[in-house]
Design an enzyme around this catalytic site. Structure first.
Site, PDB file in Angstrom:
ATOM      1  N   LEU A  16      27.245  23.801 -18.414  1.00  0.00           N
ATOM      2  CA  LEU A  16      27.048  24.925 -17.502  1.00  0.00           C
ATOM      3  C   LEU A  16      25.976  24.523 -16.499  1.00  0.00           C
ATOM      4  O   LEU A  16      24.806  24.362 -16.849  1.00  0.00           O
ATOM      5  CB  LEU A  16      26.628  26.172 -18.283  1.00  0.00           C
ATOM      6  CG  LEU A  16      27.607  26.608 -19.388  1.00  0.00           C
ATOM      7  CD1 LEU A  16      27.073  27.839 -20.115  1.00  0.00           C
ATOM      8  CD2 LEU A  16      28.990  26.881 -18.822  1.00  0.00           C
ATOM      9  N   GLY A  56      23.699  23.084 -29.608  1.00  0.00           N
ATOM     10  CA  GLY A  56      22.739  22.238 -30.308  1.00  0.00           C
ATOM     11  C   GLY A  56      21.472  22.959 -30.711  1.00  0.00           C
ATOM     12  O   GLY A  56      20.433  22.321 -30.893  1.00  0.00           O
ATOM     13  N   VAL A 112      19.759  15.102 -26.348  1.00  0.00           N
ATOM     14  CA  VAL A 112      20.149  14.465 -27.605  1.00  0.00           C
ATOM     15  C   VAL A 112      20.708  15.474 -28.611  1.00  0.00           C
ATOM     16  O   VAL A 112      21.616  15.154 -29.387  1.00  0.00           O
ATOM     17  CB  VAL A 112      18.953  13.680 -28.204  1.00  0.00           C
ATOM     18  CG1 VAL A 112      17.835  14.621 -28.639  1.00  0.00           C
ATOM     19  CG2 VAL A 112      19.398  12.803 -29.368  1.00  0.00           C
ATOM     20  N   CYS A 143      19.294  34.456 -20.382  1.00  0.00           N
ATOM     21  CA  CYS A 143      20.329  33.498 -19.980  1.00  0.00           C
ATOM     22  C   CYS A 143      21.319  33.253 -21.119  1.00  0.00           C
ATOM     23  O   CYS A 143      22.536  33.266 -20.911  1.00  0.00           O
ATOM     24  CB  CYS A 143      19.682  32.185 -19.548  1.00  0.00           C
ATOM     25  SG  CYS A 143      20.857  30.959 -18.935  1.00  0.00           S
ATOM     26  N   CYS A 167      13.968  25.804 -17.165  1.00  0.00           N
ATOM     27  CA  CYS A 167      14.767  24.723 -16.582  1.00  0.00           C
ATOM     28  C   CYS A 167      14.811  24.752 -15.061  1.00  0.00           C
ATOM     29  O   CYS A 167      15.036  23.723 -14.428  1.00  0.00           O
ATOM     30  CB  CYS A 167      16.192  24.784 -17.136  1.00  0.00           C
ATOM     31  SG  CYS A 167      17.115  26.263 -16.661  1.00  0.00           S
ATOM     32  N   SER A 221      22.527  18.427 -28.206  1.00  0.00           N
ATOM     33  CA  SER A 221      23.928  18.810 -27.999  1.00  0.00           C
ATOM     34  C   SER A 221      24.852  17.599 -28.097  1.00  0.00           C
ATOM     35  O   SER A 221      26.000  17.715 -28.545  1.00  0.00           O
ATOM     36  CB  SER A 221      24.099  19.516 -26.647  1.00  0.00           C
ATOM     37  OG  SER A 221      23.669  18.709 -25.575  1.00  0.00           O
ATOM     38  N   GLY A 267      28.605  23.757 -25.903  1.00  0.00           N
ATOM     39  CA  GLY A 267      27.765  23.665 -24.721  1.00  0.00           C
ATOM     40  C   GLY A 267      26.953  22.388 -24.770  1.00  0.00           C
ATOM     41  O   GLY A 267      26.265  22.123 -25.758  1.00  0.00           O
ATOM     42  N   MET A 268      27.043  21.585 -23.697  1.00  0.00           N
ATOM     43  CA  MET A 268      26.351  20.291 -23.670  1.00  0.00           C
ATOM     44  C   MET A 268      25.448  20.200 -22.450  1.00  0.00           C
ATOM     45  O   MET A 268      25.900  20.355 -21.316  1.00  0.00           O
ATOM     46  CB  MET A 268      27.361  19.146 -23.687  1.00  0.00           C
ATOM     47  CG  MET A 268      28.230  19.132 -24.941  1.00  0.00           C
ATOM     48  SD  MET A 268      29.311  17.684 -25.036  1.00  0.00           S
ATOM     49  CE  MET A 268      28.109  16.369 -25.320  1.00  0.00           C
ATOM     50  N   SER A 269      24.161  19.938 -22.696  1.00  0.00           N
ATOM     51  CA  SER A 269      23.162  19.934 -21.631  1.00  0.00           C
ATOM     52  C   SER A 269      22.793  18.539 -21.150  1.00  0.00           C
ATOM     53  O   SER A 269      22.074  18.394 -20.166  1.00  0.00           O
ATOM     54  CB  SER A 269      21.892  20.626 -22.132  1.00  0.00           C
ATOM     55  OG  SER A 269      21.347  19.889 -23.219  1.00  0.00           O
ATOM     56  N   GLY A 270      23.245  17.518 -21.868  1.00  0.00           N
ATOM     57  CA  GLY A 270      22.834  16.161 -21.532  1.00  0.00           C
ATOM     58  C   GLY A 270      21.696  15.663 -22.393  1.00  0.00           C
ATOM     59  O   GLY A 270      21.242  14.527 -22.248  1.00  0.00           O
TER      60      GLY A 270
END
EC number: 2.8.1.13
Length: 343
Positions: free
Chosen positions: A33, A115, A12, A91, A189, A14, A7-10
């Site tokens: 996601l 991350g 540092v 979540c 978020c 992840s 899972g990558m959130s944008g």
């Protein structure tokens, strides 16, 4: 070569996690996601750049509908009933990890990664893999993931378990990732302007002025709507009294908020609802556990008690860290063994 879906959130964390996994020889598949309305947010663009630089697959999955129906609904209903909800825990459990594992199965990937600053280790005491807190309680995120089931834990990788935040930023700078100095996300978020503004926008007419009262029912002043306050709050009450006062109770049905002294927040027992245990309850009942009744808490020791099908946690000493709706998470020798919502 084994595959891992991450899972990558944008951010540092992840981004560096994806890099570390690739360095370890995994075939890495980056998944973002997206719970927002816009299809190409700054976070998505940042993730695309990282994945391009690392030479890994990147896929964006829209989860807006599930996010609204589960997380935002839970958040609004929580505050509307006088609770202090924990949307990130819900979540992670009901949406993010569920979808990441579904995608991993689609790609025939053996593992899922994120991350988060936590680890999965084998407990000799309980003979199973469990989440374990990392060295720094400040960054440890095992609290947030306590609801993940043991079968998921066996397939999870947390690449950052042995790193500090500073070390992660240094790695990002060394490999020339643009996100090396990107700020960490703060708060929930979906409420960029703050949770109070989000509540005002979404609950609207349900938020009405009411009374601050003392424990005897005497009116002390007016509040802006009980949904905008939390148990234990002292600042921002907009009321001047001769001594410091704290919110000790929120009465949603009557729209009253009870104010009292700090000492009135101290309790030695809480009841759990919606509990979830990674270890069989019977194995925990006589053990002294460390309980963290909120994410920022370093914890308090005590024992679990069951009485007429209700589960309680009895602290060894009173504390003032408990708020209805928050989650209390239990640890034994650093391992996460379960938790639940404070009733």
């Amino acid at each position: 070569m084994k595959k891992v879906v991450i899972g990558m959130s944008g951010g540092v964390d992840s981004s560096v996690s994806a890099y570390l996994l690739k360095e370890q020889g995994y075939e890495v598949i980056g998944i973002t996601l997206n719970q927002h309305l816009e299809e190409n947010s700054k976070d998505i663009e940042d993730t695309k750049k990282v994945c391009d630089k690392l030479g890994i697959i990147h896929e964006v999955v829209n989860i807006r509908k599930d996010f609204e129906n589960i997380v935002i609904k839970y958040f609004l209903e929580g505050y509307n009933s006088g609770k202090t909800p924990s949307p990130c825990i819900i979540c992670d459990d009901e949406i993010k990890f569920k979808i990441l594992f579904d995608i991993a199965d689609k790609y025939n990937a053996e593992y899922v990664a994120t991350g988060h600053y936590t680890s999965v280790e084998y407990s000799e005491v309980f003979s199973k893999y469990l989440l374990k807190s990392v060295h720094s309680i400040i960054k440890d995120q095992s609290y947030m993931l306590y609801r993940l089931s043991p079968d998921k834990l066996e397939r999870l990788i947390f690449p950052l378990k042995d790193y500090s935040k500073q070390e992660i930023r240094e790695i990002a700078l060394k490999i020339d990732l643009e996100v090396h100095d990107k700020k960490d996300s703060q708060g929930v978020c979906f409420a960029k302007e703050g949770y109070k503004e989000f509540l005002k926008e979404n609950l609207r007419d349900e938020i009405v002025r009411g009374n601050f009262i003392d424990k005897n029912g005497n009116i002390l002043g007016q509040h802006e709507g009980y949904q905008l306050y939390t148990i234990g709050q002292r600042r921002g009450l907009g009321i001047n009294l001769s001594k410091p006062v704290f919110i000790t109770e929120i009465k949603a049905q009557t729209n009253d908020i009870v104010l009292g002294e700090f000492s009135e927040l101290f309790i030695d027992k809480v009841e759990l609802i919606n509990s979830k245990f990674s270890v069989e309850y019977e194995k925990l009942e006589n053990l002294e556990l460390l309980a963290r009744p909120r994410f920022s808490s370093t914890g308090f020791y005590g024992k679990l008690i069951k009485d007429k099908n209700k589960i309680y946690f009895k602290y060894n000493e009173e504390n003032a860290h408990n708020a209805k709706g928050q989650h209390i998470v239990f640890f034994y020798d650093g391992f996460v063994v379960g938790g639940g919502e404070i009733k």
